[in-house]
Write an enzyme that holds these catalytic residues in place. Structure first.
Site, PDB file in Angstrom:
ATOM      1  N   ASP A  67       0.952  -1.361  -0.041  1.00 56.05           N
ATOM      2  CA  ASP A  67      -0.018   0.240  -0.219  1.00 56.05           C
ATOM      3  C   ASP A  67       0.749   1.378   0.063  1.00 56.05           C
ATOM      4  OD1 ASP A  67      -2.361  -1.363   0.041  1.00 56.05           O
ATOM      5  OD2 ASP A  67      -2.430  -1.569   2.135  1.00 56.05           O
ATOM      6  N   GLY A  68       1.802   1.349   0.613  1.00 55.27           N
ATOM      7  CA  GLY A  68       2.883   2.568   0.662  1.00 55.27           C
ATOM      8  C   GLY A  68       3.343   2.733  -0.724  1.00 55.27           C
ATOM      9  N   ASN A 149      -4.893   8.969   0.889  1.00 53.31           N
ATOM     10  CA  ASN A 149      -5.602   8.579   2.090  1.00 53.31           C
ATOM     11  C   ASN A 149      -5.948   9.936   2.993  1.00 53.31           C
ATOM     12  OD1 ASN A 149      -5.554   5.730   1.896  1.00 53.31           O
ATOM     13  ND2 ASN A 149      -3.856   5.351   3.539  1.00 53.31           N
ATOM     14  N   GLU A 150      -5.012  10.500   3.435  1.00 48.82           N
ATOM     15  CA  GLU A 150      -5.300  11.523   4.375  1.00 48.82           C
ATOM     16  C   GLU A 150      -4.076  12.541   4.517  1.00 48.82           C
ATOM     17  OE1 GLU A 150      -2.770   9.061   5.891  1.00 48.82           O
ATOM     18  OE2 GLU A 150      -4.544   8.172   6.316  1.00 48.82           O
ATOM     19  N   ARG A 160      10.347  14.490  22.885  1.00 49.26           N
ATOM     20  CA  ARG A 160       9.231  14.673  23.668  1.00 49.26           C
ATOM     21  C   ARG A 160       7.783  14.415  22.799  1.00 49.26           C
ATOM     22  NH1 ARG A 160       6.274  19.443  24.334  1.00 49.26           N
ATOM     23  NH2 ARG A 160       7.248  21.415  23.163  1.00 49.26           N
ATOM     24  N   THR A 192     -10.400   4.032   6.035  1.00 56.22           N
ATOM     25  CA  THR A 192      -9.985   2.662   6.430  1.00 56.22           C
ATOM     26  C   THR A 192      -8.459   2.599   6.960  1.00 56.22           C
ATOM     27  OG1 THR A 192      -9.656   1.834   4.050  1.00 56.22           O
ATOM     28  CG2 THR A 192     -11.947   1.530   5.156  1.00 56.22           C
ATOM     29  N   TYR A 194      -5.597   5.234   8.796  1.00 58.20           N
ATOM     30  CA  TYR A 194      -5.543   6.079  10.056  1.00 58.20           C
ATOM     31  C   TYR A 194      -6.494   6.751  10.826  1.00 58.20           C
ATOM     32  CZ  TYR A 194      -2.359   8.947  13.173  1.00 58.20           C
ATOM     33  OH  TYR A 194      -1.729   9.636  14.226  1.00 58.20           O
ATOM     34  N   THR A 195      -7.501   6.906   9.767  1.00 61.44           N
ATOM     35  CA  THR A 195      -8.809   7.576  10.447  1.00 61.44           C
ATOM     36  C   THR A 195      -9.650   6.451  11.018  1.00 61.44           C
ATOM     37  OG1 THR A 195      -9.148   9.304   8.737  1.00 61.44           O
ATOM     38  CG2 THR A 195     -11.279   8.615   9.670  1.00 61.44           C
ATOM     39  N   ALA A 196      -9.496   5.119  10.592  1.00 53.49           N
ATOM     40  CA  ALA A 196     -10.237   4.015  11.196  1.00 53.49           C
ATOM     41  C   ALA A 196      -9.519   3.796  12.543  1.00 53.49           C
ATOM     42  CB  ALA A 196     -10.393   2.895  10.491  1.00 53.49           C
TER      43      ALA A 196
END
Length: 307
Positions: A67-68, A149-150, A160, A192, A194-196
């Protein structure tokens, strides 16, 4: 489909993917097709060289990886209108790819493509730009960034875990201020991913819509929302005195956001085109297979379905 000029991109560092790319190149060259081949990965981006070195149109891009690898190809090739045949060779989940089993007989695949025996799936994409200056007289401060995707607005630091404070506007109206790990602006395809994982909505890719999802917000009232595809989403980083806020496209770093700048996200004016070899493609089956969408723990017979 004509096969006069084809791109083949294989997953960088994966010998299996590279071997299949070489096999495909030899077969296509035997069909009098010009082939542009190279690795694609975190440190390898062959597409600018491919696109600048041709004078005639590219008929097809064959992407051999996971996918990447597909996401990287879509960001570069979708603006050019180049259809993508993505095959899961060397990948893991393979959510955006065709099964390798349908690609093993490559000579049959070339025949199917030349005979137009395939389906074309179009997927919505997003574009983002960085602006600065007065809100009512903004100045563009970046190139266009694309994602399949996003878009992710999220701080990053080597020593940090900084918190983000983000104000969001939709079509010029303030919606909310989010304080947490960041914000996702996703396509249905990205719903489907990161959002999922961030408890956002899953959207069928046949629907054009934009999902806005806060990442681990420090408020129980901060909720994901789905907005029309024609909306313009402006995100303003606040209280970032140490310059940690970044824009990420499909999990790849796009640029840093400086004080006084904001990110504007909207639907791109083109679609990513994916070739589908499966005759029984189903989005719901993909959810069950790839995301292990099991549903209830106890399954009951449904005798009323008649099968």
């Amino acid at each position: 489909m004509e096969l006069k000029q084809v791109i083949i991109a294989h997953k960088a560092g994966d010998n299996h993917s590279k071997a299949w790319a070489q096999t495909c190149a030899k077969q296509l060259e035997a069909l009098k097709c010009k082939v542009l081949m190279g690795p694609s990965g975190y440190k390898d981006n062959p597409y600018p060289v491919f696109l600048s070195s041709v004078s005639e149109k590219i008929d097809l891009a064959i992407i051999l990886g996971g996918d990447g690898t597909v996401l990287a190809a879509a960001r570069q090739l979708a603006p050019e209108g180049i259809p993508i045949l993505a095959i899961n060779i060397g990948g893991n989940l393979g959510f955006l790819t065709e099964p390798f089993e349908l690609f093993k007989n490559t000579e049959q695949v070339w025949h199917r493509l030349q005979s137009d025996r395939y389906a074309m799936l179009q997927r919505m994409m997003l574009e983002a730009r960085i602006f600065e200056g007065d809100r009512y007289a903004p100045r563009i401060n970046s190139q266009r960034f694309y994602c399949l995707n996003e878009m992710c607005i999220k701080p990053a630091s080597i020593d940090r875990m900084p918190t983000a404070t983000l104000e969001i506007e939709v079509d010029g109206e303030i919606v909310d201020q989010y304080q947490g790990d960041g914000l996702l602006v996703a396509t249905p395809t990205g719903s489907t991913c990161y959002t999922a994982s961030a408890n956002g909505p899953i959207i069928h890719p046949g629907i054009d819509a934009i999902a806005v999802t806060p990442i681990c917000p420090l408020s129980l009232s901060s909720r994901p929302i789905i907005i029309p595809p024609g909306s313009v989403v402006d995100i303003w980083p606040l209280e970032d005195y140490e310059l940690h806020t970044k824009l990420w496209t499909d999990a790849s770093l796009a640029t840093s956001i400086w004080p006084g700048q904001w990110i504007s996200v909207r639907m791109a004016n083109f679609m990513a085109k994916f070739i589908v070899l499966r005759e029984n493609y189903s989005f719901y089956q993909t959810l069950r297979d790839k995301l292990q969408w099991a549903g209830t723990r106890i399954h009951f017979d449904n005798n009323h379905r008649g099968n």
